[in-house]
Design a protein around this motif. Structure first.
Motif, PDB file in Angstrom:
ATOM      1  N   LEU A   1       0.859  -1.171  -0.115  1.00 17.53           N
ATOM      2  CA  LEU A   1      -0.012   0.051  -0.023  1.00 17.53           C
ATOM      3  C   LEU A   1       0.940   1.105   0.049  1.00 17.53           C
ATOM      4  N   GLY A   2       2.054   1.081   0.611  1.00 14.42           N
ATOM      5  CA  GLY A   2       2.986   2.376   0.630  1.00 14.42           C
ATOM      6  C   GLY A   2       3.261   2.507  -0.815  1.00 14.42           C
ATOM      7  N   ILE A   3       3.833   1.326  -1.611  1.00 14.43           N
ATOM      8  CA  ILE A   3       4.224   1.523  -2.951  1.00 14.43           C
ATOM      9  C   ILE A   3       3.165   2.234  -3.702  1.00 14.43           C
ATOM     10  N   VAL A   4       1.825   1.890  -3.439  1.00 16.78           N
ATOM     11  CA  VAL A   4       0.779   2.373  -4.294  1.00 16.78           C
ATOM     12  C   VAL A   4       0.613   3.965  -4.155  1.00 16.78           C
ATOM     13  N   GLY A   5       0.693   4.196  -2.733  1.00 19.00           N
ATOM     14  CA  GLY A   5       0.784   5.648  -2.278  1.00 19.00           C
ATOM     15  C   GLY A   5       1.726   6.394  -2.935  1.00 19.00           C
ATOM     16  N   MET A   6       2.927   5.846  -2.928  1.00 16.05           N
ATOM     17  CA  MET A   6       4.269   6.583  -3.404  1.00 16.05           C
ATOM     18  C   MET A   6       3.946   6.841  -5.181  1.00 16.05           C
ATOM     19  N   VAL A   7       3.390   5.660  -5.828  1.00 14.89           N
ATOM     20  CA  VAL A   7       3.243   6.028  -7.242  1.00 14.89           C
ATOM     21  C   VAL A   7       2.003   6.957  -7.570  1.00 14.89           C
ATOM     22  N   ALA A   8       1.193   6.865  -6.794  1.00 14.97           N
ATOM     23  CA  ALA A   8       0.118   7.654  -6.980  1.00 14.97           C
ATOM     24  C   ALA A   8       0.324   9.139  -6.669  1.00 14.97           C
ATOM     25  N   LEU A   9       1.037   9.475  -5.336  1.00 15.50           N
ATOM     26  CA  LEU A   9       1.039  10.931  -5.388  1.00 15.50           C
ATOM     27  C   LEU A   9       2.383  11.494  -6.256  1.00 15.50           C
ATOM     28  N   ALA A  10       3.240  10.648  -6.546  1.00 18.51           N
ATOM     29  CA  ALA A  10       4.078  11.041  -7.513  1.00 18.51           C
ATOM     30  C   ALA A  10       3.545  11.606  -8.848  1.00 18.51           C
ATOM     31  N   LEU A  11       2.679  10.429  -9.300  1.00 19.12           N
ATOM     32  CA  LEU A  11       2.023  10.961 -10.741  1.00 19.12           C
ATOM     33  C   LEU A  11       1.078  12.082 -10.330  1.00 19.12           C
ATOM     34  N   ALA A  12       0.435  12.345  -9.276  1.00 19.66           N
ATOM     35  CA  ALA A  12      -0.415  13.226  -9.153  1.00 19.66           C
ATOM     36  C   ALA A  12       0.483  14.833  -9.309  1.00 19.66           C
ATOM     37  N   ALA A  13       1.489  14.732  -8.446  1.00 22.72           N
ATOM     38  CA  ALA A  13       2.417  15.965  -8.431  1.00 22.72           C
ATOM     39  C   ALA A  13       2.875  16.257  -9.804  1.00 22.72           C
ATOM     40  N   ALA A  14       3.296  15.151 -10.637  1.00 16.83           N
ATOM     41  CA  ALA A  14       4.044  15.449 -11.931  1.00 16.83           C
ATOM     42  C   ALA A  14       2.722  15.984 -12.925  1.00 16.83           C
ATOM     43  N   LEU A  15       1.354  15.296 -12.725  1.00 20.73           N
ATOM     44  CA  LEU A  15       0.334  15.787 -13.733  1.00 20.73           C
ATOM     45  C   LEU A  15      -0.058  17.262 -12.991  1.00 20.73           C
ATOM     46  N   ALA A  16      -0.051  17.639 -11.857  1.00 27.96           N
ATOM     47  CA  ALA A  16      -0.287  18.927 -11.389  1.00 27.96           C
ATOM     48  C   ALA A  16       0.632  19.968 -11.935  1.00 27.96           C
ATOM     49  N   VAL A  17       2.026  19.808 -11.774  1.00 36.57           N
ATOM     50  CA  VAL A  17       2.894  20.871 -12.371  1.00 36.57           C
ATOM     51  C   VAL A  17       2.819  20.676 -14.099  1.00 36.57           C
ATOM     52  N   THR A  18       2.408  19.770 -14.489  1.00 39.81           N
ATOM     53  CA  THR A  18       2.056  19.746 -15.880  1.00 39.81           C
ATOM     54  C   THR A  18       0.907  20.637 -16.223  1.00 39.81           C
TER      55      THR A  18
END
Length: 273
Positions: A222-239
């Motif tokens: 679940l930690g890995i899922v959280g890491m992937v999800a928030l990293a992607l969310a941050a990248a999409l937000a910056v984009t």
């Protein structure tokens, strides 16, 4: 002899992959990577149509020294905060503050400019302003604080998480390169090209495989899922913000994306452990 390329015969299995790995390490760090056999110009800008397929492995290599410092500092009794601070400092030295510079420039430009043209002009200025200074302080504080908290809660698994965050954030930072056009035709972002579909698939796939390989080292699923999800969310937000502010992307946007994606990955894990 000094200066001669390394590698053996001109054609050998994996030559392209090794060249791409060397190109990523040179581009993203200050490591003295020697010229390999068959490389036409090792100091030229990397070809991002293919090079990012080795970005997860390059991120892993660049994160290993800081992760070892994190463990060593904690083991000798420096405490989580000091150990995390030293680890982040080593990481910044290895990369030459490449991504931090991008974050500061984006914060200054997006925060201080009223038009896309003015924002790009501010981003090109080498001087740092109030927005950039605050962004750097907050980013470093969040990275150090997150690592210190993880170290306190999980012990050595925090070092594994640090490596994984470095891998995921660099893959996530490809988002603006894939989704947005370069706004400066003469800029580095335009010169290196865009990752192709196959390159992106290899980068994402290998990044996820490396993420799953952290399971035996104490990082929960679940930690890995959280890491992937928030990293992607941050990248999409910056984009999305970059599209609204300047109508595309620059190298600074990619750097800012990496920084915020790394913070997102660390915070994602903190919500679980």
């Amino acid at each position: 002899m000094a200066g001669e390329p390394l590698g053996g015969e001109a054609d050998w299995p994996g030559r392209g992959l090794l060249h791409d790995l060397a190109a990523c390490l040179r581009f993203y760090s200050r490591l003295p990577v020697p010229r390999l056999l068959g490389e036409p110009e090792p100091h030229a800008a990397p070809d991002f149509r293919t090079a990012p397929r080795m970005l997860p492995l390059a991120g892993l290599i660049l994160a290993l020294p800081p992760a070892l410092i994190l463990i060593a500092g904690w083991r000798i009794g420096l405490g989580p905060f000091v150990a995390a601070t030293l680890a982040v400092a080593v990481g910044v030295l290895l990369t030459g503050a490449l991504h931090e510079d991008g974050l500061a420039d984006v914060a200054d430009g997006f925060g201080g400019g009223a038009t896309p043209e003015r924002r790009l002009e501010i981003m090109r200025d080498s001087r740092i302003g109030a927005y950039g200074g605050v962004a750097l302080v907050l980013a470093l504080a969040l990275r150090i604080g997150a690592l210190a908290t993880l170290l306190d809660r999980t012990g050595i698994a925090a070092a594994v998480a640090m490596v994984l965050a470095a891998v995921l954030s660099r893959v996530a930072a490809l988002a603006p390169m894939v989704m947005l056009r370069p706004v400066r035709p003469e800029g580095l972002s335009a010169a290196v090209g865009r990752p192709g579909t196959a390159t992106l698939a290899v980068a994402v796939g290998s990044g996820l495989i490396l993420a799953l390989l952290t399971l035996p080292f104490g990082v929960p699923f679940l930690g890995i899922v959280g890491m992937v999800a928030l990293a992607l969310a941050a990248a999409l937000a910056v984009t999305r913000i970059a599209r609204a502010k300047i109508g595309g992307q620059t190298g600074d946007v990619v750097g800012a994306c990496q920084q915020l994606a790394e913070i997102g990955a660390l915070l994602g894990l903190l919500t679980v452990v």
